[in-house]
Design an enzyme around this catalytic site. Structure first.
Site, PDB file in Angstrom:
ATOM      1  N   ASN A  16     -17.863  16.936   5.940  1.00 27.06           N
ATOM      2  CA  ASN A  16     -18.441  17.481   7.163  1.00 27.06           C
ATOM      3  C   ASN A  16     -17.333  18.194   7.953  1.00 27.06           C
ATOM      4  O   ASN A  16     -16.361  17.565   8.370  1.00 27.06           O
ATOM      5  CB  ASN A  16     -19.035  16.307   7.969  1.00 27.06           C
ATOM      6  N   HIS A  19     -15.848  19.225  12.903  1.00 23.45           N
ATOM      7  CA  HIS A  19     -14.801  19.050  13.917  1.00 23.45           C
ATOM      8  C   HIS A  19     -13.663  20.049  13.804  1.00 23.45           C
ATOM      9  O   HIS A  19     -12.845  20.141  14.715  1.00 23.45           O
ATOM     10  CB  HIS A  19     -14.354  17.590  13.964  1.00 23.45           C
ATOM     11  N   ARG A  27     -10.968  26.315  22.564  1.00 25.00           N
ATOM     12  CA  ARG A  27     -10.331  27.500  23.148  1.00 25.00           C
ATOM     13  C   ARG A  27     -11.222  28.741  23.086  1.00 25.00           C
ATOM     14  O   ARG A  27     -10.816  29.819  23.480  1.00 25.00           O
ATOM     15  CB  ARG A  27      -9.007  27.781  22.426  1.00 25.00           C
ATOM     16  N   HIS A  52     -23.428  20.310  10.926  1.00 24.85           N
ATOM     17  CA  HIS A  52     -24.505  19.951  11.860  1.00 24.85           C
ATOM     18  C   HIS A  52     -24.585  21.028  12.934  1.00 24.85           C
ATOM     19  O   HIS A  52     -23.660  21.181  13.732  1.00 24.85           O
ATOM     20  CB  HIS A  52     -24.164  18.582  12.475  1.00 24.85           C
ATOM     21  N   ARG A  54     -25.861  21.657  16.126  1.00 30.36           N
ATOM     22  CA  ARG A  54     -26.468  20.895  17.215  1.00 30.36           C
ATOM     23  C   ARG A  54     -27.144  21.828  18.201  1.00 30.36           C
ATOM     24  O   ARG A  54     -26.766  22.997  18.346  1.00 30.36           O
ATOM     25  CB  ARG A  54     -25.404  20.056  17.937  1.00 30.36           C
ATOM     26  N   ARG A  58     -22.153  22.604  20.177  1.00 25.67           N
ATOM     27  CA  ARG A  58     -20.822  22.161  20.616  1.00 25.67           C
ATOM     28  C   ARG A  58     -19.752  22.364  19.537  1.00 25.67           C
ATOM     29  O   ARG A  58     -18.586  22.424  19.849  1.00 25.67           O
ATOM     30  CB  ARG A  58     -20.848  20.696  21.066  1.00 25.67           C
ATOM     31  N   GLU A  79     -27.205  19.532   8.551  1.00 26.72           N
ATOM     32  CA  GLU A  79     -27.761  18.448   9.366  1.00 26.72           C
ATOM     33  C   GLU A  79     -28.471  19.074  10.547  1.00 26.72           C
ATOM     34  O   GLU A  79     -27.898  19.942  11.227  1.00 26.72           O
ATOM     35  CB  GLU A  79     -26.641  17.539   9.868  1.00 26.72           C
ATOM     36  N   THR A 110     -23.892  11.420  16.381  1.00 30.17           N
ATOM     37  CA  THR A 110     -25.202  10.881  16.020  1.00 30.17           C
ATOM     38  C   THR A 110     -25.112   9.362  16.066  1.00 30.17           C
ATOM     39  O   THR A 110     -24.390   8.757  15.276  1.00 30.17           O
ATOM     40  CB  THR A 110     -25.594  11.371  14.619  1.00 30.17           C
ATOM     41  N   GLU A 160     -30.255   9.320   3.672  1.00 26.53           N
ATOM     42  CA  GLU A 160     -28.842   9.015   3.912  1.00 26.53           C
ATOM     43  C   GLU A 160     -28.795   7.823   4.849  1.00 26.53           C
ATOM     44  O   GLU A 160     -29.352   7.864   5.954  1.00 26.53           O
ATOM     45  CB  GLU A 160     -28.125  10.221   4.527  1.00 26.53           C
ATOM     46  N   HIS A 199     -21.216   8.261   7.922  1.00 23.19           N
ATOM     47  CA  HIS A 199     -20.904   8.074   9.342  1.00 23.19           C
ATOM     48  C   HIS A 199     -19.834   7.003   9.525  1.00 23.19           C
ATOM     49  O   HIS A 199     -20.007   5.863   9.127  1.00 23.19           O
ATOM     50  CB  HIS A 199     -22.119   7.703  10.204  1.00 23.19           C
ATOM     51  N   GLY A 221     -16.724  13.129   7.708  1.00 22.19           N
ATOM     52  CA  GLY A 221     -16.193  14.234   8.491  1.00 22.19           C
ATOM     53  C   GLY A 221     -15.052  13.874   9.414  1.00 22.19           C
ATOM     54  O   GLY A 221     -13.900  14.194   9.154  1.00 22.19           O
TER      55      GLY A 221
HETATM   56  N1  PXP Z   1     -23.819  12.050   7.899  1.00 22.30           N
HETATM   57  C1  PXP Z   1     -24.561  12.379   8.968  1.00 22.30           C
HETATM   58  C2  PXP Z   1     -26.035  12.485   8.824  1.00 22.30           C
HETATM   59  C3  PXP Z   1     -23.943  12.649  10.222  1.00 22.30           C
HETATM   60  O1  PXP Z   1     -24.694  12.984  11.295  1.00 22.30           O
HETATM   61  C4  PXP Z   1     -22.533  12.601  10.305  1.00 22.30           C
HETATM   62  C5  PXP Z   1     -21.860  12.933  11.590  1.00 22.30           C
HETATM   63  O2  PXP Z   1     -22.162  14.221  11.978  1.00 22.30           O
HETATM   64  C6  PXP Z   1     -21.819  12.272   9.145  1.00 22.30           C
HETATM   65  C7  PXP Z   1     -22.478  11.979   7.968  1.00 22.30           C
HETATM   66  C8  PXP Z   1     -20.317  12.219   9.154  1.00 22.30           C
HETATM   67  O3  PXP Z   1     -19.882  11.197   9.997  1.00 22.30           O
HETATM   68  P1  PXP Z   1     -18.358  11.113  10.387  1.00 22.30           P
HETATM   69  O4  PXP Z   1     -18.004  12.384  11.071  1.00 22.30           O
HETATM   70  O5  PXP Z   1     -18.286   9.917  11.274  1.00 22.30           O
HETATM   71  O6  PXP Z   1     -17.596  10.940   9.096  1.00 22.30           O
END
Ligand code: PXP
Length: 248
Positions: A16, A19, A27, A52, A54, A58, A79, A110, A160, A199, A221
Site C-alpha cells: 500500500n 503514505h 508540501r 486507497h 479517500r 488526503r 481500496e 481505516t 480481507e 492492517h 503499507g
Molecule cells: N488493507 C486495507 C483494506 C487497508 O485499509 C489498509 C490501510 O489503508 C491496509 C490494508 C494497510 O494497512 P497498513 O497501512 O496499516 O499496513
C-alpha cells in the site's frame, strides 16, 4: 520458474503506497511520487499495488490512479468506500481488484471492518456493478462469522480480514485474535472465498499471520513506508517478503 516468468508467490504481498502520497501532499507538490514507489515495488518482486482513494483525498489523488496503473504491470487493488462517487471512479479505471472499506472522514486510518452484515442492501448493487465490470471485489471485514456469512450472501470472491486488533494486542489477547483470523480464513476458504489480510502488519507481527495457510495475500503499507525512510523501500519490501516466506 516457469517459461513465462517466476512462479507466483503462494502468499502475495500487496504494498500500500498511500503514505508516499501523504508525504508528498504535506508540501503540496509532486515529490515523493507514489508512482516511483510502485515502480520500486515491481522491481523487487512485490505482487501488487494497493491504493486507497479517500473521500478527502488526503493521500492518493484521482490523477495518481491511472499513472500507477500504467507505470507497472502489477495489479492495482483500489481500496474504496461504498459510495457512488468511488464506484464511478472504480468503473472508469477498471482496477484488477476493488476492496470495499468503511470510511469515516474524521478517522486517522481505516479503524475497523466493514459492517457487511448490517449493510447488505447498500453494498449489493455496488458489489454487482463492480463485478459486472470484471473487477475482483473484496470486502474488508472483521474476522467474524456473521461478516463472512454476509460476504457469502453478497457473492464476493475475496474478503480481507482486518488485522488491526491483532496487531495492537499483546500476549494472550494477541493469541486469541490470531486464532479468530485463522479460523475465519479456514472457513472462508472452505466456502470458496479467497481470504486476504491486512492492517497494522510489521516485521514483528507478520509471521504468525503469514503462517495461516489459507491466506493468499497480505496488504501492508504504513510500516513499510515508515521503514523505507531509514532503509529504502527496496530493502523494506525485500525484508517483509523474506519474513513472509520464512513463515510458510
Ligand atoms: N488493507 C486495507 C483494506 C487497508 O485499509 C489498509 C490501510 O489503508 C491496509 C490494508 C494497510 O494497512 P497498513 O497501512 O496499516 O499496513
Amino acid at each position: 520458474m516457469t517459461a513465462s516468468g517466476p512462479a507466483p508467490h503462494a502468499l502475495r504481498l500487496g504494498v500500500n503506497i498511500d503514505h508516499v502520497a501523504t508525504i508528498r501532499n504535506a508540501r503540496g507538490g509532486d515529490h515523493p511520487d507514489p508512482v516511483r514507489a510502485a515502480e520500486i515495488v515491481a522491481a523487487v518482486g512485490g505482487d501488487g499495488i494497493t491504493a486507497h482513494l479517500r473521500e478527502d483525498r488526503r493521500h492518493i489523488r484521482d490523477g495518481d490512479l491511472s499513472r500507477i496503473q500504467s507505470a507497472t504491470g502489477l495489479p492495482l487493488n483500489l481500496e474504496m468506500a461504498a459510495t457512488e462517487e468511488m464506484l464511478a471512479i472504480a468503473l472508469s479505471h477498471a482496477p484488477h481488484a476493488a476492496c470495499i472499506v468503511p470510511e469515516k472522514r474524521e478517522e486517522r486510518t481505516t479503524e475497523g471492518g466493514l459492517d457487511a452484515a448490517g449493510q447488505h442492501n447498500r453494498l449489493a448493487p455496488i458489489v454487482s456493478r463492480l463485478a459486472d465490470a470484471g473487477i475482483r471485489v473484496s470486502l474488508f471485514i472483521e474476522a467474524e462469522e456473521r461478516q463472512l456469512e454476509a460476504a457469502l450472501r453478497l457473492g464476493v470472491p475475496v474478503v480481507e480480514f482486518h488485522t488491526g486488533e491483532y496487531a495492537h494486542a499483546i500476549g494472550e489477547e494477541r493469541a486469541r485474535e490470531l486464532k479468530r483470523i485463522a479460523d475465519m480464513a479456514a472457513l472462508a476458504a472452505k466456502n470458496g472465498i479467497e481470504p486476504h489480510a491486512g492492517h497494522g502488519l510489521t516485521y514483528e507481527n507478520v509471521q504468525p499471520i503469514a503462517a495461516i495457510p489459507q491466506l493468499a495475500e497480505l496488504n501492508i503499507g504504513h510500516y513499510l513506508i515508515g521503514e523505507a525512510v531509514f532503509v529504502g523501500l527496496e530493502s523494506a519490501v525485500r525484508r517483509m517478503r523474506e519474513l513472509m516466506d520464512e513463515a510458510r
